[in-house]
Structure formats: structure tokens, C-alpha cells
Design a protein around this motif. Structure first.
Motif, PDB file in Angstrom:
ATOM      1  N   PHE A 484      45.844  29.581  21.193  1.00 21.43           N
ATOM      2  CA  PHE A 484      46.372  28.350  21.480  1.00 21.43           C
ATOM      3  C   PHE A 484      46.089  27.201  20.349  1.00 21.43           C
ATOM      4  CE2 PHE A 484      45.459  30.040  25.697  1.00 21.43           C
ATOM      5  CZ  PHE A 484      46.688  30.086  26.248  1.00 21.43           C
ATOM      6  N   THR A 485      45.737  27.978  19.252  1.00 20.27           N
ATOM      7  CA  THR A 485      45.684  26.760  18.032  1.00 20.27           C
ATOM      8  C   THR A 485      46.393  27.381  16.860  1.00 20.27           C
ATOM      9  OG1 THR A 485      43.723  28.268  17.258  1.00 20.27           O
ATOM     10  CG2 THR A 485      43.159  26.844  18.973  1.00 20.27           C
ATOM     11  N   GLU A 486      46.652  26.603  15.878  1.00 15.96           N
ATOM     12  CA  GLU A 486      46.998  26.691  14.549  1.00 15.96           C
ATOM     13  C   GLU A 486      45.703  26.716  13.529  1.00 15.96           C
ATOM     14  OE1 GLU A 486      49.774  27.884  13.596  1.00 15.96           O
ATOM     15  OE2 GLU A 486      51.480  26.740  15.111  1.00 15.96           O
ATOM     16  N   VAL A 487      45.779  27.744  12.649  1.00 17.66           N
ATOM     17  CA  VAL A 487      44.556  27.788  11.832  1.00 17.66           C
ATOM     18  C   VAL A 487      44.934  27.438  10.762  1.00 17.66           C
ATOM     19  CG1 VAL A 487      44.813  30.273  11.246  1.00 17.66           C
ATOM     20  CG2 VAL A 487      42.991  29.515  10.874  1.00 17.66           C
ATOM     21  N   GLN A 488      43.967  26.564   9.902  1.00 14.71           N
ATOM     22  CA  GLN A 488      44.334  25.888   8.781  1.00 14.71           C
ATOM     23  C   GLN A 488      43.169  26.237   7.739  1.00 14.71           C
ATOM     24  OE1 GLN A 488      44.103  21.513   8.266  1.00 14.71           O
ATOM     25  NE2 GLN A 488      45.883  21.658   6.908  1.00 14.71           N
ATOM     26  N   THR A 489      43.301  26.600   6.805  1.00 10.32           N
ATOM     27  CA  THR A 489      42.353  26.853   5.527  1.00 10.32           C
ATOM     28  C   THR A 489      42.607  25.476   4.439  1.00 10.32           C
ATOM     29  OG1 THR A 489      42.716  29.126   5.359  1.00 10.32           O
ATOM     30  CG2 THR A 489      41.677  28.132   3.555  1.00 10.32           C
ATOM     31  N   VAL A 490      41.316  25.082   4.271  1.00 12.05           N
ATOM     32  CA  VAL A 490      41.292  23.794   3.350  1.00 12.05           C
ATOM     33  C   VAL A 490      40.132  24.399   2.221  1.00 12.05           C
ATOM     34  CG1 VAL A 490      40.644  21.432   2.987  1.00 12.05           C
ATOM     35  CG2 VAL A 490      41.621  22.014   5.002  1.00 12.05           C
ATOM     36  N   ALA A 491      40.657  24.463   1.099  1.00 14.63           N
ATOM     37  CA  ALA A 491      39.994  24.983  -0.083  1.00 14.63           C
ATOM     38  C   ALA A 491      39.548  23.743  -1.212  1.00 14.63           C
ATOM     39  CB  ALA A 491      40.373  26.093  -0.644  1.00 14.63           C
ATOM     40  N   SER A 492      38.594  23.611  -1.609  1.00 16.31           N
ATOM     41  CA  SER A 492      38.482  22.641  -2.758  1.00 16.31           C
ATOM     42  C   SER A 492      37.736  23.314  -3.784  1.00 16.31           C
ATOM     43  CB  SER A 492      37.440  21.480  -2.609  1.00 16.31           C
ATOM     44  OG  SER A 492      36.287  21.954  -1.854  1.00 16.31           O
ATOM     45  N   GLN A 493      37.912  23.057  -5.167  1.00 13.13           N
ATOM     46  CA  GLN A 493      37.419  23.657  -6.228  1.00 13.13           C
ATOM     47  C   GLN A 493      36.659  22.832  -7.127  1.00 13.13           C
ATOM     48  OE1 GLN A 493      38.039  26.724  -6.938  1.00 13.13           O
ATOM     49  NE2 GLN A 493      37.044  26.925  -8.802  1.00 13.13           N
ATOM     50  N   HIS A 494      35.346  23.254  -7.523  1.00 14.38           N
ATOM     51  CA  HIS A 494      34.398  22.447  -8.068  1.00 14.38           C
ATOM     52  C   HIS A 494      33.950  22.761  -9.314  1.00 14.38           C
ATOM     53  CE1 HIS A 494      33.730  20.359  -4.198  1.00 14.38           C
ATOM     54  NE2 HIS A 494      34.257  21.499  -3.676  1.00 14.38           N
ATOM     55  N   PHE A 495      33.749  22.074 -10.268  1.00 16.34           N
ATOM     56  CA  PHE A 495      33.123  22.306 -11.769  1.00 16.34           C
ATOM     57  C   PHE A 495      33.975  22.889 -12.610  1.00 16.34           C
ATOM     58  CE2 PHE A 495      29.530  22.462  -8.278  1.00 16.34           C
ATOM     59  CZ  PHE A 495      29.088  21.106  -8.757  1.00 16.34           C
ATOM     60  N   MET A 496      34.639  23.798 -12.233  1.00 16.85           N
ATOM     61  CA  MET A 496      35.556  24.672 -13.060  1.00 16.85           C
ATOM     62  C   MET A 496      36.817  24.859 -12.655  1.00 16.85           C
ATOM     63  SD  MET A 496      34.761  28.658 -14.459  1.00 16.85           S
ATOM     64  CE  MET A 496      35.835  29.625 -15.104  1.00 16.85           C
ATOM     65  N   ASP A 497      38.009  24.792 -13.047  1.00 14.40           N
ATOM     66  CA  ASP A 497      39.364  25.069 -12.814  1.00 14.40           C
ATOM     67  C   ASP A 497      39.713  26.554 -12.906  1.00 14.40           C
ATOM     68  OD1 ASP A 497      39.747  22.307 -12.123  1.00 14.40           O
ATOM     69  OD2 ASP A 497      40.549  21.936 -14.393  1.00 14.40           O
ATOM     70  N   LEU A 498      40.710  26.845 -11.981  1.00 11.47           N
ATOM     71  CA  LEU A 498      41.084  28.295 -11.960  1.00 11.47           C
ATOM     72  C   LEU A 498      42.360  28.609 -13.277  1.00 11.47           C
ATOM     73  CD1 LEU A 498      41.737  28.688  -8.284  1.00 11.47           C
ATOM     74  CD2 LEU A 498      39.682  29.224  -9.452  1.00 11.47           C
ATOM     75  N   GLU A 499      41.798  27.946 -14.459  1.00  8.87           N
ATOM     76  CA  GLU A 499      42.498  28.305 -15.591  1.00  8.87           C
ATOM     77  C   GLU A 499      41.432  28.067 -16.811  1.00  8.87           C
ATOM     78  OE1 GLU A 499      44.683  23.908 -16.244  1.00  8.87           O
ATOM     79  OE2 GLU A 499      45.770  25.854 -15.620  1.00  8.87           O
ATOM     80  N   PRO A 500      41.599  28.534 -17.938  1.00  7.15           N
ATOM     81  CA  PRO A 500      40.716  28.506 -18.787  1.00  7.15           C
ATOM     82  C   PRO A 500      40.507  26.869 -19.555  1.00  7.15           C
ATOM     83  CG  PRO A 500      42.743  29.294 -19.825  1.00  7.15           C
ATOM     84  CD  PRO A 500      42.874  29.417 -18.478  1.00  7.15           C
ATOM     85  N   PRO A 501      39.187  26.618 -19.633  1.00  6.91           N
ATOM     86  CA  PRO A 501      39.067  25.375 -20.375  1.00  6.91           C
ATOM     87  C   PRO A 501      39.820  25.484 -21.801  1.00  6.91           C
ATOM     88  CG  PRO A 501      37.131  26.340 -19.712  1.00  6.91           C
ATOM     89  CD  PRO A 501      38.042  27.121 -19.682  1.00  6.91           C
ATOM     90  N   ALA A 502      39.976  24.153 -22.187  1.00  8.67           N
ATOM     91  CA  ALA A 502      40.942  23.895 -23.595  1.00  8.67           C
ATOM     92  C   ALA A 502      40.317  24.780 -24.568  1.00  8.67           C
ATOM     93  CB  ALA A 502      41.018  22.519 -23.989  1.00  8.67           C
ATOM     94  N   ALA A 503      38.889  24.731 -24.894  1.00  7.14           N
ATOM     95  CA  ALA A 503      38.047  25.655 -26.017  1.00  7.14           C
ATOM     96  C   ALA A 503      38.273  26.997 -25.943  1.00  7.14           C
ATOM     97  CB  ALA A 503      36.803  25.048 -25.922  1.00  7.14           C
ATOM     98  N   ILE A 504      38.550  27.362 -24.708  1.00 11.70           N
ATOM     99  CA  ILE A 504      38.749  28.946 -24.479  1.00 11.70           C
ATOM    100  C   ILE A 504      40.242  29.679 -24.360  1.00 11.70           C
ATOM    101  CG2 ILE A 504      37.912  30.893 -23.033  1.00 11.70           C
ATOM    102  CD1 ILE A 504      35.522  29.208 -22.304  1.00 11.70           C
ATOM    103  N   GLY A 505      40.457  30.699 -25.132  1.00 16.35           N
ATOM    104  CA  GLY A 505      41.904  31.268 -25.107  1.00 16.35           C
ATOM    105  C   GLY A 505      41.812  32.050 -23.684  1.00 16.35           C
ATOM    106  N   TYR A 506      42.992  32.304 -23.369  1.00 15.98           N
ATOM    107  CA  TYR A 506      43.378  32.912 -22.135  1.00 15.98           C
ATOM    108  C   TYR A 506      42.941  34.250 -22.130  1.00 15.98           C
ATOM    109  CZ  TYR A 506      45.356  32.923 -17.437  1.00 15.98           C
ATOM    110  OH  TYR A 506      45.644  32.738 -16.185  1.00 15.98           O
TER     111      TYR A 506
END
Length: 526
Positions: A484-506
Motif C-alpha cells: 500500500f506504499t510507493e517506495v522512493q530512493t533518495v541518494a546523496s553524493q559526498h566528497f567525490m562526484d561520479l565523474e573524474p576530477p579535472a586533474a585526472i583523465g577519464y
């Protein structure tokens, strides 16, 4: 052929107070003048009149429910469960009143009405104790340990349409509505008109215990009039009834992608293994087959008895069936009551008469008993039932069981599974471990060992429902509330993004991420 006996005190002696009937009738969501008269199955005489809802009444009920639901959902779950915690004790104090209501509207024996009472009391208490924990936000493992934080939230669906059947109106209404309400929803509930008083009774009681007025509303009427608006406005649909009805509901709500749960029909098998205790099994089989005159979706309609025990078990079972007490008394004397509807009596008679005409043998029962009441039918045991008889493959939903002999486990599993249904099954043996191994091979949502249906059904911590054409979804257990419920996922990203920092190549970043998979596996992080 001996017939079942009748209790000496056979007549229903009490009537519901008119003040009670009037109060319950006032709880129907109806603004019109049309009414329906409810006859007692015990006598065929009218005993109550209730208002009828229109399509417009249903739409207005949804408007009120949505307003009430917003405020209700904003309350903590610990507050929402309070009326249901009060309900358990109050039900015990007023059990004689609700048992009378159930008996008079359904015609069932009081011992079977008691099962409904127990179900509502225990199931609602189960969820009242557990709902706050089940609905509490939960931490889940994130993609990147320590860097991704994930929370699972549960939100109410909104307004639930719940359609309850006539055979167990108190239990199959309130015990599903309780978790739906505790999950933060409102409910528009359509019981069967014949058996609406027990639902109105518990609604009236819950409001007196603190449930907001418009949160649970009951509409009464013909599906042809109120069925469409009931389904068209719903955010979720819960239905218990026939497979035909469930299929129609699923087709109706599919275009809107509205979720639903359906508990439908069954042609439930019972397997008596060669080591079964004859006396215990025979007595258990009486209850498994004839509770509520067989008008129970999880009751046994097919019985398979091993050839080594057949000649001892069948005579004893038949003897017990012939000795059953039928009656209309509002006490615990009768072992079986009446059917509820004339159409059900006709369906049972048709199944039995056709089977006998085509070669089946009647070992007990086999006929209606108008001398007891207009809708009574004897508990009936048949053998020599073949696959081309309606009684063999189709749900009878009455006090009829057919018995078959079998030789080995592979054979009986194949025969038990040879049906479009898969709701419930029963296995009887002195060795429960052996019974569990056999049970795992049966295509049924619940399998009971050394019991007909109650051991699994009343174990509220475990889900209950059907396979194949017996349904979709489950009641009871965590799923019985979380559906009888709708499930919701809430995700937060900390300290590091899900892509390379500018100083690091892909390329470097990709290698780092790939190596991380091996490391997380080695450390059992993933």
C-alpha cells in the motif's frame, strides 16, 4: 444413507437491535433515498435495510477521502496505529455483538464467525505493533561506500479501493483495510451488500476509537452502478473474490498503470500420506473441507489419500461427516451453518447432481436441507469423480469434497498441481520434515502440514496469496502493508562526484573505478 444431525436448539433466537442497524446504516456513503433489504440466510426473512450508494456518492467519497488522507499521512506512523491498538481490546469486550452480526448476515456457524473475529483482532494488532518500523526510512548501501548515502522512503499510495467478498466480510475487509490505513492511505471500501453490516460495525467502532471520519468510507451498491467510479478514482486496488472478477478488474485499471493485489479462487488439494494419523487427519479434514460450509477460498475441495491408508481413513472421515451437526443457533453448538446465497446453493447442487449423474458415488450428504433453513446443504463426500466433471476442475465453493486414491509422491504432486489454481494446499503426515519436502513441490501460495488452512493463514508474519490463476500479490507479512506504499530512493553524493576530477583523465579514472570493483569484492564491501 445417514444424514448429518441437527442440533436440538436449531433456531436463531436473537435479533440485532434496530438502533444498532440504524446507526450502522448511517455510516454508508450515500446521499440518495434508495435502499437494499438484507435477508438472513438462516430464515430467508429480511432483518436489515441499508442505503444504496450511487456513482456520484462514490466520487464525492473520494473527494472527502483525499482531503482526510493528506492530514492522516502527515501524522507519524506511531500516531496512526493508535486506534488499532485500542481496537484489539475493544473487539474482545464486544465480541458477542459482532459474532451475532456476522452470523445473521452470512448464515455461518458461530465457531466460523469466531475465526473472523480472531483474524481481525490479531491481524490488526500485528500491524499496529510493526507498522512504525516497517515504514521507517531505511539506510541502503550506496554505489560508492562512504561517498554515496542512500535512503529508502515509503509514501502512502493515496486512496485505496478495496473490494471485499461476502464469504468472510468482517475478516477480508477490516484485516486488509487496517494495514492500508496504517500505511497512511485513505480507503473507499465496497463490501458485498448482503454482508455489509459487519464492515459498517467495525468502521463505526474505529471512529469511536479515534479514526478520522472520512478516512475509511463504505459504499454499498451494484457493481454495474458504482464499480467504474470506484476503480477510476483509485490509486491502488485490493480485491478478494473470483478469478473472473479479478481478471476484469486488472483489465479495467491496466490503462492507468494502477497497481493492484488480487486474491482469487482455488481448487485446493489435501494429501494424506501413508504414515498419517488416521483419527487426527480425519478430524482435521472435516474442518479443512467444511468450515463456513466450504465457502472459503482456502478450503479443501480435493483429497488425495494414499492407497495404504485409504481403506482405514475414508470410512472414519465419512463417519465424522455424517455425524456433523447443522444448525442456525447463535451459539457454538452447530458444526456447520448455511450457505449465504441462493445462487451458491444452486451451484453446489448443480455440481453434485451432474457428478452423480455421470458416475460419481456419494459417501455422505449430497442434498439440500430446507428442513433446517432455506440455504442449507449437507456436507458431502464423493468418490469416482472424473476429470470431465465440473466438480473435478472448477471451484465449487460449497460443502463438497471429492476423494481420490494415489500410489506414490510423484503421482500425487502431479495431480495436486494439475489445476489452473494455486492458492492453498494441505499435507498430513507423522513426519513434518517429509511433509515439508512434499509441500515445496506443490504449486500453491500456502501449504499447511497437519492442518487444513489456519496454520499458514493465521501466521501473520508470513505472506499469504495465490499462484497461477489464484491471484497476484500477497496479504500478511511485510508485503501486506508495504504494497500500500510507493517506495522512493533518495541518494546523496559526498566528497567525490561520479565523474573524474579535472586533474585526472577519464582513462585513469576508469581504471581506478574498475580496480575498485576487485577491492570491494575482496573486502566484502560489495
Amino acid at each position: 444413507m445417514a444424514s448429518p444431525t441437527v442440533p436440538a436448539e436449531g433456531a436463531a433466537e436473537r435479533e440485532l437491535p434496530q438502533t444498532l442497524i440504524d446507526r450502522l446504516a448511517s455510516r454508508v456513503a450515500s446521499g440518495g433515498a434508495d435502499t437494499a433489504t438484507i435477508p438472513s440466510p438462516f430464515t430467508g426473512e429480511p432483518f436489515a435495510t441499508v442505503p444504496i450508494s450511487t456513482a456520484d456518492d462514490v466520487r464525492k467519497a473520494y473527494e472527502r477521502a483525499r482531503e482526510a488522507q493528506r492530514a492522516w499521512a502527515a501524522l507519524p506512523a506511531g500516531e496512526r496505529v493508535k486506534p488499532f491498538l485500542r481496537l484489539a481490546e475493544t473487539l474482545v469486550d464486544r465480541r458477542e455483538e459482532i459474532l451475532d452480526v456476522i452470523q445473521l448476515e452470512t448464515g455461518k456457524a458461530r465457531r466460523h464467525a469466531m475465526e473472523e473475529f480472531l483474524d481481525v483482532a490479531l491481524c490488526s494488532l500485528y500491524y499496529a505493533r510493526r507498522a512504525p518500523k516497517l515504514l521507517k526510512p531505511k539506510r541502503r548501501q550506496g554505489m560508492m561506500p562512504g561517498l554515496t548515502r542512500v535512503q529508502e522512503l515509503r509514501h502512502p499510495k493515496g486512496v485505496v479501493a478495496l473490494i471485499a467478498p461476502w464469504n468472510y466480510p468482517f475478516a477480508l475487509g477490516a484485516s486488509d483495510i487496517a494495514p492500508a490505513l496504517m500505511a497512511g492511505n485513505a480507503v473507499i471500501h465496497k463490501p458485498d451488500t448482503q454482508t455489509c453490516l459487519s464492515s459498517l460495525w467495525v468502521l463505526d467502532l474505529l471512529i469511536s476509537l479515534g479514526l478520522p471520519e472520512d478516512l475509511w468510507q463504505i459504499v454499498v451498491g451494484d457493481p454495474a452502478e458504482i464499480g467504474d467510479p470506484l476503480l477510476e478514482e483509485a490509486d491502488y486496488v485490493s480485491f478478494t473474490g473470483s478469478t473472473r472478477g479479478g481478471t476484469a478488474i486488472a483489465a479495467k485499471v491496466a490503462p492507468r498503470l494502477v497497481a493492484y493485489s488480487l486474491e482469487l479462487g482455488g481448487k485446493n488439494p489435501m494429501i494424506v500420506m501413508p504414515d498419517a494419523d488416521v483419527e487426527r487427519t480425519a478430524r482435521g479434514a472435516v474442518r479443512a473441507c467444511f468450515t463456513n460450509a466450504g465457502q472459503l477460498c482456502i478450503s479443501i475441495e480435493r483429497m488425495y489419500v494414499h492407497e495404504d491408508i485409504y481403506d482405514r481413513f475414508v470410512p472414519r472421515f465419512v463417519e465424522l461427516v455424517k455425524g456433523m451437526k447443522l444448525g442456525t443457533g447463535l451459539d457454538f453448538d452447530a458444526e456447520m451453518g448455511s450457505l449465504t446465497y441462493r445462487r451458491q446453493l444452486e451451484a453446489v447442487s448443480r455440481h453434485v447432481d451432474q457428478a452423480v449423474k455421470e458416475g460419481a458415488t456419494v459417501l455422505a450428504g449430497g442434498k439440500a436441507r430446507p428442513d433446517i433453513g432455506p440455504l442449507f446443504y449437507e456436507p458431502t463426500v464423493l468418490t469416482d469423480v472424473s476429470g470431465d466433471m465440473d466438480l473435478c476442475a472448477n471451484e465449487t465453493f460449497g460443502p463438497v469434497v471429492s476423494i481420490y486414491k494415489y500410489r506414490d509422491e510423484d503421482e500425487v504432486v502431479a495431480r495436486a498441481n494439475d489445476t489452473a489454481y494455486g492458492l492453498n494446499a494441505s499435507v498430513w503426515t507423522k513426519h513434518p520434515a517429509r511433509g515439508r519436502r512434499l509441500a515445496a513441490r506443490i504449486q500453491a501460495g500456502t501449504v499447511n502440514i497437519n492442518d487444513g488452512y489456519g496454520a499458514a493463514y493465521a501466521s501473520y508474519d508470513s505472506p499469504m496469496g495465490g499462484m497461477k490463476q489464484s491471484g497476484v500479490g500477497r496479504r500478511h507479512g511485510a508485503e501486506g502493508l508495504l504494497k500500500f506504499t510507493e517506495v522512493q530512493t533518495v541518494a546523496s553524493q559526498h566528497f567525490m562526484d561520479l565523474e573524474p576530477p579535472a586533474a585526472i583523465g577519464y582513462d585513469t579514472f576508469a581504471g581506478f573505478m574498475a580496480s575498485g570493483i576487485k577491492l570491494m569484492k575482496k573486502l566484502h564491501i560489495k
